[in-house]
Design an enzyme around this catalytic site. Sequence first.
Site, PDB file in Angstrom:
ATOM      1  N   GLU A  15       3.067   7.038  -8.023  1.00  0.00           N
ATOM      2  CA  GLU A  15       2.771   6.245  -6.819  1.00  0.00           C
ATOM      3  C   GLU A  15       1.429   6.629  -6.215  1.00  0.00           C
ATOM      4  O   GLU A  15       0.751   7.520  -6.712  1.00  0.00           O
ATOM      5  CB  GLU A  15       3.851   6.498  -5.757  1.00  0.00           C
ATOM      6  CG  GLU A  15       4.976   5.500  -5.763  1.00  0.00           C
ATOM      7  CD  GLU A  15       4.550   4.149  -5.209  1.00  0.00           C
ATOM      8  OE1 GLU A  15       3.387   3.984  -4.819  1.00  0.00           O
ATOM      9  OE2 GLU A  15       5.405   3.248  -5.176  1.00  0.00           O
ATOM     10  N   ASP A 199       5.443  -4.301  -4.656  1.00  0.00           N
ATOM     11  CA  ASP A 199       5.429  -2.868  -4.309  1.00  0.00           C
ATOM     12  C   ASP A 199       4.053  -2.515  -3.737  1.00  0.00           C
ATOM     13  O   ASP A 199       3.695  -3.005  -2.685  1.00  0.00           O
ATOM     14  CB  ASP A 199       5.811  -2.059  -5.558  1.00  0.00           C
ATOM     15  CG  ASP A 199       6.228  -0.648  -5.228  1.00  0.00           C
ATOM     16  OD1 ASP A 199       5.642  -0.046  -4.326  1.00  0.00           O
ATOM     17  OD2 ASP A 199       7.145  -0.104  -5.892  1.00  0.00           O
TER      18      ASP A 199
END
Length: 293
Positions: A15, A199
Amino acid sequence: MNAKVASNVTAELGEGPSWDARTGILYWVDIKGGRIYAHKPGNESDDIVASTKGVSSVVPRAGGGFALTSRHGFYSLDLKTGRIEPLTEEVEIDLESNKFNDGKCDPAGRYWAGTMDQTEKSPSGSLYLLEKGSKLKKVLSNITVSNGLGWSPDHKTMYYIDSPTKKVRSFDYSLPTGEISNQQVAVDFVRSGQIGDPDGMAVDNEGMIWVAHWGGGRVTRWNPSKGVLLDTLQIPADQVTSVCFAGENLDELYITTARDGLDEKTLASKPLAGSLFVSNVGVRGLPTYPFEG
Ligand code: CA
């Protein structure tokens, strides 16, 4: 347009990529592994430069060093000493199920980051912004899984993703004050028949937005003022988590992915899940803005 593996590191939940133009290094995190990685473009392997539980985003600081978010707030990070110190009081400590998720700085150097319910069911999360001088402000509430953020090249629009809504929202954005208003839907995954949940995201210098598809195995490029799909970049991993423009010319799109949430059968068929990918997408992106606080 295709994506290739950028390094041999595999994350459980990759991430939060950010490009440090000072050093030419892409930093990214493994939230579940509690690690911060440094990727030098062209290198096969990445260095673990810091470890801290639940680290969910990392950004360069204009004054030197880095800032990060992890479970309950914002922290400073000194890579030389490995020291991590709180920048604010802890947030949402009474909410057992909540934790910080994606975060990014705006063009004025304010650090925006939001929280999520770890069961991904309750809208108990919020979007915060950390101003210079450690002034923390709650900007939005009723958020379930706070995720991608971005700003248009003219700094007049902010984009924001709460993943379960399956939408990218846009707001009028004031660069001098950081205020947002006039919420609208820029992209609707359901109406446009897209696979997965939106996302992380990034904005290119033509004002188009790039969105990672969690559970969709792709990154898509959109015209956000018309809600129109422009391009699809297939990724050989299903859980695509975030994107960031990097490289000397900001024309390389880095893509983080995850193994998290996949069963053994899927992992066997998608061995690259959790890898960091890179693609020459033929357009330049906007820079990673450093934290001015
Ligand atoms: Ca995310």
